[in-house]
Design a protein around this motif. Structure first.
Motif, PDB file in Angstrom:
ATOM      1  N   ARG A  75      18.934 -10.608 -24.377  1.00 23.49           N
ATOM      2  CA  ARG A  75      20.350 -10.655 -24.006  1.00 23.49           C
ATOM      3  C   ARG A  75      20.511 -11.023 -22.527  1.00 23.49           C
ATOM      4  O   ARG A  75      19.809 -10.520 -21.666  1.00 23.49           O
ATOM      5  N   LYS A  76      21.446 -11.931 -22.281  1.00 26.05           N
ATOM      6  CA  LYS A  76      21.796 -12.403 -20.935  1.00 26.05           C
ATOM      7  C   LYS A  76      20.624 -13.094 -20.232  1.00 26.05           C
ATOM      8  O   LYS A  76      20.568 -13.137 -18.997  1.00 26.05           O
ATOM      9  N   ARG A  77      19.705 -13.639 -21.000  1.00 25.88           N
ATOM     10  CA  ARG A  77      18.599 -14.428 -20.452  1.00 25.88           C
ATOM     11  C   ARG A  77      18.839 -15.873 -20.854  1.00 25.88           C
ATOM     12  O   ARG A  77      19.459 -16.146 -21.885  1.00 25.88           O
ATOM     13  N   PRO A  78      18.361 -16.827 -20.061  1.00 30.44           N
ATOM     14  CA  PRO A  78      18.588 -18.241 -20.382  1.00 30.44           C
ATOM     15  C   PRO A  78      17.635 -18.742 -21.476  1.00 30.44           C
ATOM     16  O   PRO A  78      16.776 -19.587 -21.241  1.00 30.44           O
ATOM     17  N   ILE A  79      17.803 -18.189 -22.665  1.00 30.52           N
ATOM     18  CA  ILE A  79      16.933 -18.543 -23.786  1.00 30.52           C
ATOM     19  C   ILE A  79      17.812 -19.084 -24.915  1.00 30.52           C
ATOM     20  O   ILE A  79      18.744 -18.415 -25.367  1.00 30.52           O
ATOM     21  N   ALA A  80      17.496 -20.283 -25.372  1.00 33.28           N
ATOM     22  CA  ALA A  80      18.262 -20.906 -26.455  1.00 33.28           C
ATOM     23  C   ALA A  80      18.081 -20.107 -27.746  1.00 33.28           C
ATOM     24  O   ALA A  80      16.974 -19.653 -28.046  1.00 33.28           O
ATOM     25  N   PRO A  81      19.145 -19.922 -28.507  1.00 41.87           N
ATOM     26  CA  PRO A  81      19.043 -19.193 -29.779  1.00 41.87           C
ATOM     27  C   PRO A  81      17.988 -19.780 -30.726  1.00 41.87           C
ATOM     28  O   PRO A  81      17.360 -19.055 -31.488  1.00 41.87           O
ATOM     29  N   GLU A  82      17.781 -21.077 -30.641  1.00 42.59           N
ATOM     30  CA  GLU A  82      16.780 -21.726 -31.501  1.00 42.59           C
ATOM     31  C   GLU A  82      15.371 -21.227 -31.183  1.00 42.59           C
ATOM     32  O   GLU A  82      14.533 -21.098 -32.069  1.00 42.59           O
ATOM     33  N   ARG A  83      15.114 -20.958 -29.909  1.00 43.68           N
ATOM     34  CA  ARG A  83      13.791 -20.452 -29.514  1.00 43.68           C
ATOM     35  C   ARG A  83      13.578 -19.033 -30.035  1.00 43.68           C
ATOM     36  O   ARG A  83      12.481 -18.683 -30.462  1.00 43.68           O
ATOM     37  N   ILE A  84      14.636 -18.232 -30.016  1.00 46.26           N
ATOM     38  CA  ILE A  84      14.555 -16.881 -30.570  1.00 46.26           C
ATOM     39  C   ILE A  84      14.309 -16.969 -32.071  1.00 46.26           C
ATOM     40  O   ILE A  84      13.459 -16.255 -32.617  1.00 46.26           O
ATOM     41  N   GLU A  85      15.025 -17.852 -32.730  1.00 50.38           N
ATOM     42  CA  GLU A  85      14.861 -18.036 -34.181  1.00 50.38           C
ATOM     43  C   GLU A  85      13.432 -18.478 -34.515  1.00 50.38           C
ATOM     44  O   GLU A  85      12.836 -17.997 -35.480  1.00 50.38           O
ATOM     45  N   ARG A  86      12.873 -19.370 -33.701  1.00 49.59           N
ATOM     46  CA  ARG A  86      11.482 -19.812 -33.926  1.00 49.59           C
ATOM     47  C   ARG A  86      10.513 -18.646 -33.760  1.00 49.59           C
ATOM     48  O   ARG A  86       9.547 -18.517 -34.517  1.00 49.59           O
ATOM     49  N   LEU A  87      10.776 -17.784 -32.777  1.00 50.53           N
ATOM     50  CA  LEU A  87       9.922 -16.618 -32.572  1.00 50.53           C
ATOM     51  C   LEU A  87       9.999 -15.689 -33.784  1.00 50.53           C
ATOM     52  O   LEU A  87       8.976 -15.231 -34.296  1.00 50.53           O
ATOM     53  N   VAL A  88      11.196 -15.425 -34.254  1.00 53.18           N
ATOM     54  CA  VAL A  88      11.374 -14.563 -35.430  1.00 53.18           C
ATOM     55  C   VAL A  88      10.653 -15.169 -36.629  1.00 53.18           C
ATOM     56  O   VAL A  88       9.897 -14.483 -37.328  1.00 53.18           O
ATOM     57  N   ASN A  89      10.862 -16.460 -36.868  1.00 52.87           N
ATOM     58  CA  ASN A  89      10.205 -17.130 -37.998  1.00 52.87           C
ATOM     59  C   ASN A  89       8.688 -17.054 -37.875  1.00 52.87           C
ATOM     60  O   ASN A  89       7.991 -16.831 -38.867  1.00 52.87           O
ATOM     61  N   GLY A  90       8.173 -17.236 -36.669  1.00 60.19           N
ATOM     62  CA  GLY A  90       6.735 -17.179 -36.452  1.00 60.19           C
ATOM     63  C   GLY A  90       6.164 -15.802 -36.748  1.00 60.19           C
ATOM     64  O   GLY A  90       5.115 -15.679 -37.391  1.00 60.19           O
ATOM     65  N   VAL A  91       6.861 -14.758 -36.305  1.00 62.49           N
ATOM     66  CA  VAL A  91       6.398 -13.389 -36.565  1.00 62.49           C
ATOM     67  C   VAL A  91       6.419 -13.119 -38.071  1.00 62.49           C
ATOM     68  O   VAL A  91       5.453 -12.594 -38.635  1.00 62.49           O
ATOM     69  N   VAL A  92       7.503 -13.512 -38.742  1.00 63.34           N
ATOM     70  CA  VAL A  92       7.609 -13.280 -40.187  1.00 63.34           C
ATOM     71  C   VAL A  92       6.498 -14.019 -40.927  1.00 63.34           C
ATOM     72  O   VAL A  92       5.843 -13.452 -41.808  1.00 63.34           O
ATOM     73  N   ARG A  93       6.255 -15.276 -40.562  1.00 65.62           N
ATOM     74  CA  ARG A  93       5.180 -16.042 -41.221  1.00 65.62           C
ATOM     75  C   ARG A  93       3.824 -15.390 -41.007  1.00 65.62           C
ATOM     76  O   ARG A  93       3.004 -15.314 -41.922  1.00 65.62           O
TER      77      ARG A  93
END
Length: 158
Positions: A75-93
């Protein structure tokens, strides 16, 4: 798909497209009853995962819960939502590819910390402070001191 606004069971898909990483289908939907628009995601689920908490209690793995905890750290960091989504997808995989149906919560936490460390140092420290249960300022100092030492050690010439 039920409308989140009025509860109507009959909503219409207005647009479907794959996500950037190809791991899901993003669908824009509209409710004919109230006119509300919302987005849903369709993902492949290889197996039903169960998380074993520190207390020994077992819970069904919730992808959304994982995503929320990562989003809070970012939160409140300059991180694109797509990068967060990629991280979540990577952890789930990675969790699904372990071949285990029951996974200890510590494994999930370590995977998230590994991903956040590469993504953003502040988000990494925020997540670690909750995951490692920091209780005093000294805990932060010790953790960040270790983090700084490992960064300095990786920068030293050979």
């Amino acid at each position: 798909m039920r409308c989140p606004f009025c509860g109507n069971d009959d909503t219409q898909v207005k647009d479907s497209r794959p996500t950037e990483d190809g791991g899901a289908i993003r669908r824009r939907r509209q409710c004919p009853a109230c006119g509300g628009r919302f987005t849903t995601f369709e993902r492949v689920q290889l197996r039903e995962l169960t998380i074993i908490k520190k207390s020994g209690k077992k819970e069904v793995f919730e992808r959304d819960k994982l995503a929320r905890s990562i989003e809070i750290a970012c939160r409140k960091r300059p991180i694109a939502p797509e990068r967060i989504e990629r991280l979540v997808n990577g952890v789930v995989r990675r969790l699904e590819s372990t071949g285990e149906n029951e996974i200890e919560v510590g494994i999930v936490g370590e995977m998230v910390m590994e991903g956040l460390q590469a993504l953003d140092p502040v988000a990494y420290i925020r997540f670690a402070s909750v995951y490692r249960d920091f209780r005093e300022a000294q805990d932060f100092e010790t953790f960040v001191g270790g983090l700084n030492a490992s960064v300095r050690g990786s920068r030293e010439p050979e």
